[in-house]
Design a protein around this motif. Sequence first.
Motif, mmCIF file in Angstrom:
data_model
loop_
_atom_site.group_PDB
_atom_site.id
_atom_site.type_symbol
_atom_site.label_atom_id
_atom_site.label_comp_id
_atom_site.label_asym_id
_atom_site.label_seq_id
_atom_site.Cartn_x
_atom_site.Cartn_y
_atom_site.Cartn_z
ATOM 1 N N ARG A 275 22.512 11.738 8.192
ATOM 2 C CA ARG A 275 21.775 13.119 8.317
ATOM 3 C C ARG A 275 19.966 12.337 9.345
ATOM 4 O O ARG A 275 19.537 11.582 8.116
ATOM 5 N N ALA A 276 19.460 12.537 9.924
ATOM 6 C CA ALA A 276 18.241 12.237 10.209
ATOM 7 C C ALA A 276 17.170 13.798 9.658
ATOM 8 O O ALA A 276 16.446 14.553 9.286
ATOM 9 N N ALA A 277 16.999 12.684 7.497
ATOM 10 C CA ALA A 277 16.438 13.134 6.698
ATOM 11 C C ALA A 277 15.252 13.448 6.869
ATOM 12 O O ALA A 277 14.235 14.655 6.451
ATOM 13 N N GLY A 278 14.561 12.978 7.448
ATOM 14 C CA GLY A 278 12.919 12.411 7.514
ATOM 15 C C GLY A 278 12.886 13.310 8.211
ATOM 16 O O GLY A 278 11.270 14.162 8.630
ATOM 17 N N ARG A 279 13.643 13.776 9.927
ATOM 18 C CA ARG A 279 13.121 14.104 10.604
ATOM 19 C C ARG A 279 13.219 15.688 10.178
ATOM 20 O O ARG A 279 12.857 16.642 10.686
ATOM 21 N N ALA A 280 13.814 16.433 8.979
ATOM 22 C CA ALA A 280 13.727 17.241 8.732
ATOM 23 C C ALA A 280 12.821 17.649 7.919
ATOM 24 O O ALA A 280 12.655 18.936 6.641
ATOM 25 N N GLY A 281 12.256 16.395 7.066
ATOM 26 C CA GLY A 281 10.576 16.705 6.337
ATOM 27 C C GLY A 281 11.071 16.063 5.194
ATOM 28 O O GLY A 281 11.055 16.474 4.177
ATOM 29 N N GLU A 282 12.796 15.460 4.925
ATOM 30 C CA GLU A 282 13.061 14.958 3.693
ATOM 31 C C GLU A 282 12.446 13.498 3.694
ATOM 32 O O GLU A 282 13.405 12.756 3.789
ATOM 33 N N HIS A 283 11.741 13.534 1.694
ATOM 34 C CA HIS A 283 10.756 11.772 2.329
ATOM 35 C C HIS A 283 11.308 11.373 0.695
ATOM 36 O O HIS A 283 12.264 11.946 -0.686
ATOM 37 N N THR A 284 10.692 10.148 0.861
ATOM 38 C CA THR A 284 11.344 9.415 -0.559
ATOM 39 C C THR A 284 9.762 9.826 -1.333
ATOM 40 O O THR A 284 8.483 9.942 -0.507
ATOM 41 N N PRO A 285 10.003 9.371 -2.334
ATOM 42 C CA PRO A 285 8.590 9.865 -3.278
ATOM 43 C C PRO A 285 7.709 8.929 -2.785
ATOM 44 O O PRO A 285 6.249 9.166 -2.473
ATOM 45 N N ALA A 286 7.600 8.050 -2.051
ATOM 46 C CA ALA A 286 6.537 7.218 -1.223
ATOM 47 C C ALA A 286 5.615 6.928 -0.680
ATOM 48 O O ALA A 286 4.778 6.660 -0.440
ATOM 49 N N LEU A 287 6.179 8.356 0.468
ATOM 50 C CA LEU A 287 5.143 8.316 1.223
ATOM 51 C C LEU A 287 3.989 10.047 0.754
ATOM 52 O O LEU A 287 3.694 9.619 1.173
ATOM 53 N N ALA A 288 4.510 10.684 -0.441
ATOM 54 C CA ALA A 288 3.625 10.765 -1.040
ATOM 55 C C ALA A 288 2.200 9.924 -1.480
ATOM 56 O O ALA A 288 1.583 9.969 -1.470
ATOM 57 N N THR A 289 3.691 8.721 -2.144
ATOM 58 C CA THR A 289 1.916 7.882 -2.169
ATOM 59 C C THR A 289 0.893 7.755 -1.223
ATOM 60 O O THR A 289 -0.377 7.451 -1.879
ATOM 61 N N LEU A 290 1.476 6.980 0.008
ATOM 62 C CA LEU A 290 1.088 6.408 1.124
ATOM 63 C C LEU A 290 0.098 8.080 1.216
ATOM 64 O O LEU A 290 -1.051 6.844 1.935
ATOM 65 N N LEU A 291 0.844 8.931 1.148
ATOM 66 C CA LEU A 291 -0.853 10.251 1.646
ATOM 67 C C LEU A 291 -1.651 10.442 1.277
ATOM 68 O O LEU A 291 -2.490 10.391 1.771
ATOM 69 N N ALA A 292 -1.528 10.424 -0.215
ATOM 70 C CA ALA A 292 -2.497 10.082 -1.065
ATOM 71 C C ALA A 292 -3.610 9.241 -0.759
ATOM 72 O O ALA A 292 -4.645 10.165 -0.852
ATOM 73 N N GLU A 293 -3.316 8.096 -0.494
ATOM 74 C CA GLU A 293 -4.519 7.123 -0.214
ATOM 75 C C GLU A 293 -4.849 7.562 1.681
ATOM 76 O O GLU A 293 -5.732 7.219 1.842
ATOM 77 N N LEU A 294 -4.002 7.687 2.423
ATOM 78 C CA LEU A 294 -4.441 8.023 3.482
ATOM 79 C C LEU A 294 -5.089 9.600 4.145
ATOM 80 O O LEU A 294 -6.332 8.535 4.471
ATOM 81 N N GLN A 295 -4.677 10.235 3.039
ATOM 82 C CA GLN A 295 -5.868 11.348 3.294
ATOM 83 C C GLN A 295 -7.307 11.553 2.372
ATOM 84 O O GLN A 295 -7.640 12.607 2.462
ATOM 85 N N SER A 296 -6.969 10.944 1.617
ATOM 86 C CA SER A 296 -7.814 10.709 0.193
ATOM 87 C C SER A 296 -9.111 11.218 0.725
ATOM 88 O O SER A 296 -9.949 12.441 -0.111
ATOM 89 N N VAL A 297 -9.630 11.040 1.920
ATOM 90 C CA VAL A 297 -11.551 10.575 1.692
ATOM 91 C C VAL A 297 -11.410 11.916 2.689
ATOM 92 O O VAL A 297 -12.131 12.649 2.681
ATOM 93 N N ALA A 298 -10.453 12.329 3.826
ATOM 94 C CA ALA A 298 -10.374 14.112 5.104
ATOM 95 C C ALA A 298 -9.787 14.809 3.812
ATOM 96 O O ALA A 298 -11.103 15.911 3.483
ATOM 97 N N ARG A 299 -9.148 14.659 3.128
ATOM 98 C CA ARG A 299 -9.544 15.740 1.905
ATOM 99 C C ARG A 299 -10.227 16.091 0.823
ATOM 100 O O ARG A 299 -10.714 17.455 0.380
#
Length: 306
Positions: A275-299
């Motif tokens: 399945r095209a899981a990522g395209r459907a918004g289904e991700h591994t926990p690694a993405l949440a950790t990455l985004l927490a760093e990437l988005q921290s200043v903006a948020r």
Amino acid sequence: MSPERATEHPAAAAAAEPGNAYEALNEGDDPRWAYGTGFADPLAGVDTRVPSGVDAADLAGYCLMLGDDALVMSHRLQEWCTRAPELEEEVALANIALDLLGQARLLLSRAGAAEGAGRDEDALAYLRDPGGFRNVRLVEAENGDFGHAMARLLVFAAWRLALLDRLAGSRDPVLAAVAAKGVKEVAYHRDYAAGWVVRLGDGTAYSRERMAAGLAAVWPLVPELFARHEVEARLAAAGVAADPAGLRAEFDQVLDQVLTAATLARPPERPGPVRAAGRAGEHTPALATLLAELQSVARAHPGAAW
């Protein structure tokens, strides 16, 4: 693609003096001096209207997919700064990351414009939760060693180059322009990674072991690259997108050539549908950790400027 900082940059005072280096960097109207200045605009003169007969929501979703791939992969490559085996490789990986960040900016901007909801590239990059991202899961996996990094970069670049090559003929003028520029960039990314895969695979016993381990770790994520999401299917039929399933033959040919030169075997693939899981918004926990760093200043500082 940073939120604008509220306080003035320390070097800004120097810009008041004519003829200095900072002023040259800051030519143009874009206040984000660290990226996007002094370069030709790939969209100059391009018709940015949604092509007739193309669903704007589908186009926005597709540009999110491609932009998220580039954004997340760029961040993973940036994490190699100060960690690569040699300074030269840190510079190379940083430059590759910047190329992908540039692609992400253009694609996310296109997604926001097509969506028509008032979200710009920064809002899309910094203010979506993991479930709103549409990247393939290959790019979000945590970094391993350098062999893993080169295996992932080779797989990603070989796949993306085949994709962009086809998108250069897209009915959407913006996608076609972004792809035409991206082909030149990603061709270098692919060659850089291929050189290291050959060097490590056909090197010492230990380098060969690490390179083989990197390929083995990456390979389970390869089949998803060629799984077709319904948005991709509709836009491919409309002459806007590239059918991911049609990229596999070129990808296999490139990987076989590189792995043969590296004296490495292709890892086995698990049989069965993917399945095209990522395209459907289904991700591994690694993405949440990455985004927490990437988005921290903006948020932490919504609406801030820098």
